[in-house]
Write an enzyme that holds these catalytic residues in place. Structure first.
Site, PDB file in Angstrom:
ATOM      1  N   LYS A 177      25.423  16.564  35.509  1.00  0.00           N
ATOM      2  CA  LYS A 177      26.092  15.283  35.254  1.00  0.00           C
ATOM      3  C   LYS A 177      26.915  15.454  33.982  1.00  0.00           C
ATOM      4  O   LYS A 177      26.377  15.531  32.892  1.00  0.00           O
ATOM      5  CB  LYS A 177      25.084  14.143  35.064  1.00  0.00           C
ATOM      6  CG  LYS A 177      25.783  12.792  35.122  1.00  0.00           C
ATOM      7  CD  LYS A 177      25.245  11.747  34.174  1.00  0.00           C
ATOM      8  CE  LYS A 177      25.668  11.851  32.745  1.00  0.00           C
ATOM      9  NZ  LYS A 177      27.083  11.559  32.457  1.00  0.00           N
ATOM     10  N   PRO A 178      28.239  15.556  34.132  1.00  0.00           N
ATOM     11  CA  PRO A 178      29.057  15.767  32.929  1.00  0.00           C
ATOM     12  C   PRO A 178      29.156  14.485  32.099  1.00  0.00           C
ATOM     13  O   PRO A 178      28.926  13.392  32.623  1.00  0.00           O
ATOM     14  CB  PRO A 178      30.421  16.164  33.498  1.00  0.00           C
ATOM     15  CG  PRO A 178      30.453  15.641  34.896  1.00  0.00           C
ATOM     16  CD  PRO A 178      29.034  15.484  35.369  1.00  0.00           C
ATOM     17  N   GLY A 230      21.843  15.664  23.829  1.00  0.00           N
ATOM     18  CA  GLY A 230      22.402  14.345  23.556  1.00  0.00           C
ATOM     19  C   GLY A 230      21.648  13.677  22.422  1.00  0.00           C
ATOM     20  O   GLY A 230      21.026  14.344  21.582  1.00  0.00           O
ATOM     21  N   VAL A 234      18.223   8.703  23.712  1.00  0.00           N
ATOM     22  CA  VAL A 234      18.203   8.973  25.157  1.00  0.00           C
ATOM     23  C   VAL A 234      17.221  10.107  25.467  1.00  0.00           C
ATOM     24  O   VAL A 234      16.476  10.047  26.449  1.00  0.00           O
ATOM     25  CB  VAL A 234      19.625   9.292  25.680  1.00  0.00           C
ATOM     26  CG1 VAL A 234      19.582   9.716  27.140  1.00  0.00           C
ATOM     27  CG2 VAL A 234      20.544   8.091  25.515  1.00  0.00           C
ATOM     28  N   GLU A 252      17.724  18.895  23.479  1.00  0.00           N
ATOM     29  CA  GLU A 252      18.411  19.288  22.240  1.00  0.00           C
ATOM     30  C   GLU A 252      19.067  18.023  21.706  1.00  0.00           C
ATOM     31  O   GLU A 252      20.003  17.516  22.317  1.00  0.00           O
ATOM     32  CB  GLU A 252      19.473  20.361  22.531  1.00  0.00           C
ATOM     33  CG  GLU A 252      18.946  21.617  23.188  1.00  0.00           C
ATOM     34  CD  GLU A 252      18.066  22.447  22.270  1.00  0.00           C
ATOM     35  OE1 GLU A 252      18.120  22.255  21.039  1.00  0.00           O
ATOM     36  OE2 GLU A 252      17.300  23.271  22.782  1.00  0.00           O
ATOM     37  N   CYS A 286      26.220  18.298  16.234  1.00  0.00           N
ATOM     38  CA  CYS A 286      24.817  18.024  15.934  1.00  0.00           C
ATOM     39  C   CYS A 286      24.369  18.751  14.676  1.00  0.00           C
ATOM     40  O   CYS A 286      23.525  18.264  13.933  1.00  0.00           O
ATOM     41  CB  CYS A 286      23.946  18.431  17.118  1.00  0.00           C
ATOM     42  SG  CYS A 286      24.303  20.105  17.668  1.00  0.00           S
ATOM     43  N   GLU A 386      22.115   9.970  11.626  1.00  0.00           N
ATOM     44  CA  GLU A 386      23.226  10.832  11.990  1.00  0.00           C
ATOM     45  C   GLU A 386      24.497   9.981  12.090  1.00  0.00           C
ATOM     46  O   GLU A 386      24.566   9.063  12.906  1.00  0.00           O
ATOM     47  CB  GLU A 386      22.906  11.461  13.350  1.00  0.00           C
ATOM     48  CG  GLU A 386      23.915  12.466  13.812  1.00  0.00           C
ATOM     49  CD  GLU A 386      23.575  13.001  15.210  1.00  0.00           C
ATOM     50  OE1 GLU A 386      23.150  12.203  16.068  1.00  0.00           O
ATOM     51  OE2 GLU A 386      23.742  14.206  15.429  1.00  0.00           O
ATOM     52  N   PHE A 388      27.555  11.280  12.821  1.00  0.00           N
ATOM     53  CA  PHE A 388      28.373  11.882  13.884  1.00  0.00           C
ATOM     54  C   PHE A 388      29.838  11.545  13.653  1.00  0.00           C
ATOM     55  O   PHE A 388      30.578  11.186  14.563  1.00  0.00           O
ATOM     56  CB  PHE A 388      27.899  11.427  15.262  1.00  0.00           C
ATOM     57  CG  PHE A 388      27.821  12.583  16.246  1.00  0.00           C
ATOM     58  CD1 PHE A 388      27.091  13.715  15.959  1.00  0.00           C
ATOM     59  CD2 PHE A 388      28.482  12.535  17.462  1.00  0.00           C
ATOM     60  CE1 PHE A 388      27.024  14.784  16.841  1.00  0.00           C
ATOM     61  CE2 PHE A 388      28.429  13.596  18.362  1.00  0.00           C
ATOM     62  CZ  PHE A 388      27.697  14.719  18.036  1.00  0.00           C
TER      63      PHE A 388
END
Ligand code: NAP
Length: 489
Positions: A177-178, A230, A234, A252, A286, A386, A388
């Site tokens: 699933k991209p 991700g 999640v 990860e 990450c 985070e 990001f």
């Protein structure tokens, strides 16, 4: 590569097909905010068909010898290299990073396929002597079965390639699933595997949102392992979803990575490393450096030098500006979160050194200035969560013990960085930083042939190296008694 690069299809049982149901979802260029493609979203039926096709193909692919699997992976790696520029252009268009960075990412995708083509041939069993001389224990490894691969948008080709390489080399089949923000470049990458002669159904692709397509896929009884990269939020949900079926899962997850700069370090190297790892890919990594601890006697000098170097970074539309170092962020959400962390830090007494806002020379796009916040402390989001985004907090420290305690004082444990020319300090740092990866005197925490995994809230399991392959294998113990062995010569 004959197909429309903006291919709007999904891959099930070796065929590129349109979905029988529901509308499309759109992919946007983050530099211009233009819609560049719409894709069919997989339905529940599509996901079920993809899983069934992976189950059928597993019966065949798992019986291929490792060298036969390796041959196809090597061929796919070669095709990826041939199409590197084309895939990279689409990657830049949907994700935003400059083309030269995108080419590097696709090359890494090619490299990992070749690496696992070789590593797949090195899955050795063991023979273990038992206390009873007539009995041997044999350990052999089986592929776990059809797997789900779910990955994020920040490195859409590289991160799916890690999973594809490990899974296929181990003899597993896959449903991918991209990521919804950037589905095009991973689909083009996967097309290289199909064109390399991968049997139908060994890899399947179901685009669509994580909360529906991803969830259906993870919960499918036909899926025996979930490989996820991700967010921590999640990732925790997926681990819970897999637990009730004892499904193997590797996650990860997010990072909140510290850099410690000791006063005995190579100062210029530390400054260059700090700038590169804080702002590369607009901080959407990450293992990005989120917080920096600098020994007090070089604190102000370090801030000044880092700011001067960061100001030289050129921001631009990576598709048309070859000279730029940074593109836009991938979405408006990323810009908003960066702004939120900056507001929070400034409200709690941080000092804005550079950045802090959207650049004025872009009327469209999700651009943001690299931002340095000095005099940060651990009450601030930027030092705990985070971001990001291209935002980094800096804080002074006095003793190495204090720096290590600060570095460990978060719930994440993905990567830690340090610069020092003292062997004793390097050893102390490496052994006491609570993290799956520690990089000393460099800011590249991962390499293809060494295990890469997060500790604490940064994940469970590994990618890269033999460990990344064994995530897709399960051990079988076979205990054999040889009649009258003790009597025979
Ligand atoms: P995310 O929201 O967790 O999404 C990651 C993937 O999971 C996407 O494909 C997403 O689909 C899918 N997904 C979302 N909800 C799902 C559900 N309920 N069931 C199944 N799949 C689901 O993360 P992101 O925002 O894309 O990526 C950023 C995060 O990834 C950061 O935290 C970053 O640190 C982490 N990351 C970690 C590593 C590492 O190696 N440790 C590497 C890169 C990134 P949609 O795209 O449709 O939402």
């Amino acid at each position: 590569m004959n197909k429309d690069p903006y291919c709007r299809q999904m891959l099930i049982n070796g065929k590129w097909i349109d979905s029988g149901d529901v509308g499309s979802f759109e992919v946007q260029n983050p530099a211009t905010e233009e819609v560049i493609a719409s894709l069919f979203r997989a339905t529940a039926d599509d996901v079920n068909n993809a899983v069934k096709s992976a189950e059928q193909a597993f019966k065949v692919w798992s019986k291929y010898s490792p060298s036969d699997r390796g041959r196809i992976l090597r061929k796919a790696s070669q095709i990826v290299e041939e199409r590197k520029e084309q895939i990279a252009l689409i990657l830049t268009e949907e994700q935003g990073k400059p083309v030269k960075e995108a080419i590097g990412e696709v090359q890494k995708g090619a490299d990992i396929l070749r690496y696992y083509a070789e590593e797949g041939e090195r899955v050795y069993g063991r023979i273990i002597a038992n206390s009873d001389r007539a009995i041997d224990s044999h350990v052999i490894y089986h592929p776990v079965g059809p797997c789900a691969a779910i990955s994020p948008w920040n490195y859409p080709v590289e991160l799916v390639a890690w999973k594809i390489g490990g899974a296929l080399a181990a003899g597993c089949t896959l449903v991918v699933k991209p990521p919804s923000l950037t589905p095009l470049s991973p689909i083009l990458f996967i097309e290289c595997l199909v064109d390399a002669g991968l049997p139908a159904g060994v890899i399947n692709v179901c685009p669509g949102s994580g909360s529906d397509v991803g969830k259906i896929l993870v919960e499918s009884p036909g899926i025996k392992k979930v490989a996820f990269t991700g967010s921590t939020e999640v990732g925790k949900k997926l681990v819970q979803m897999c637990a009730s079926a004892f499904k193997k899962v590797s996650v990860e997850l997010g990072g909140q990575c510290p850099l410690i700069v000791c006063c005995d370090s190579d100062f210029e190297a530390a400054v260059a490393g700090a700038v590169r790892r804080s702002f590369r890919n607009m901080g959407q990594i990450c293992i990005a450096i989120n917080r920096i601890y600098v020994q007090r006697n070089i604190y102000e000098r370090f801030i000044e030098s880092m700011a001067a170097r960061a100001k030289t970074l050129v921001i631009g539309n990576g598709l048309i500006d070859n000279s730029c170092d940074l593109g836009p962020m991938a979405s408006e959400d990323g810009v908003c979160k960066s702004e939120q962390h900056i507001r929070d830090a400034l409200g709690k007494g941080a000092r804005l050194v550079i950045g802090g806002k959207r650049p004025e020379n872009f009327s469209k796009g999700f651009f943001f200035e690299p931002t340095i916040l000095a005099d940060a402390d651990h009450s601030m989001l930027v030092m705990q969560e985070e971001t990001f985004g291209p935002v980094v907090g800096i804080m002074a420290y006095d003793t190495l013990d204090e720096a290590i305690a600060l570095a460990n004082d978060v719930s994440f444990g993905l990567a830690c960085y340090a610069y020092t020319n003292s062997l004793i300090k390097a050893d102390t740092l490496a052994r006491n930083l609570i993290s799956g990866n520690v990089a000393i005197n460099n800011v590249d925490a991962g390499t293809i042939n060494a295990p890469y995994g997060g500790w604490k809230d940064s994940g469970n399991g590994y990618e890269h190296g033999p460990e990344g392959l064994f995530e897709y294998l399960k051990a079988k113990h076979i205990r054999i008694k040889y009649q009258n062995r003790e009597l025979r010569k």
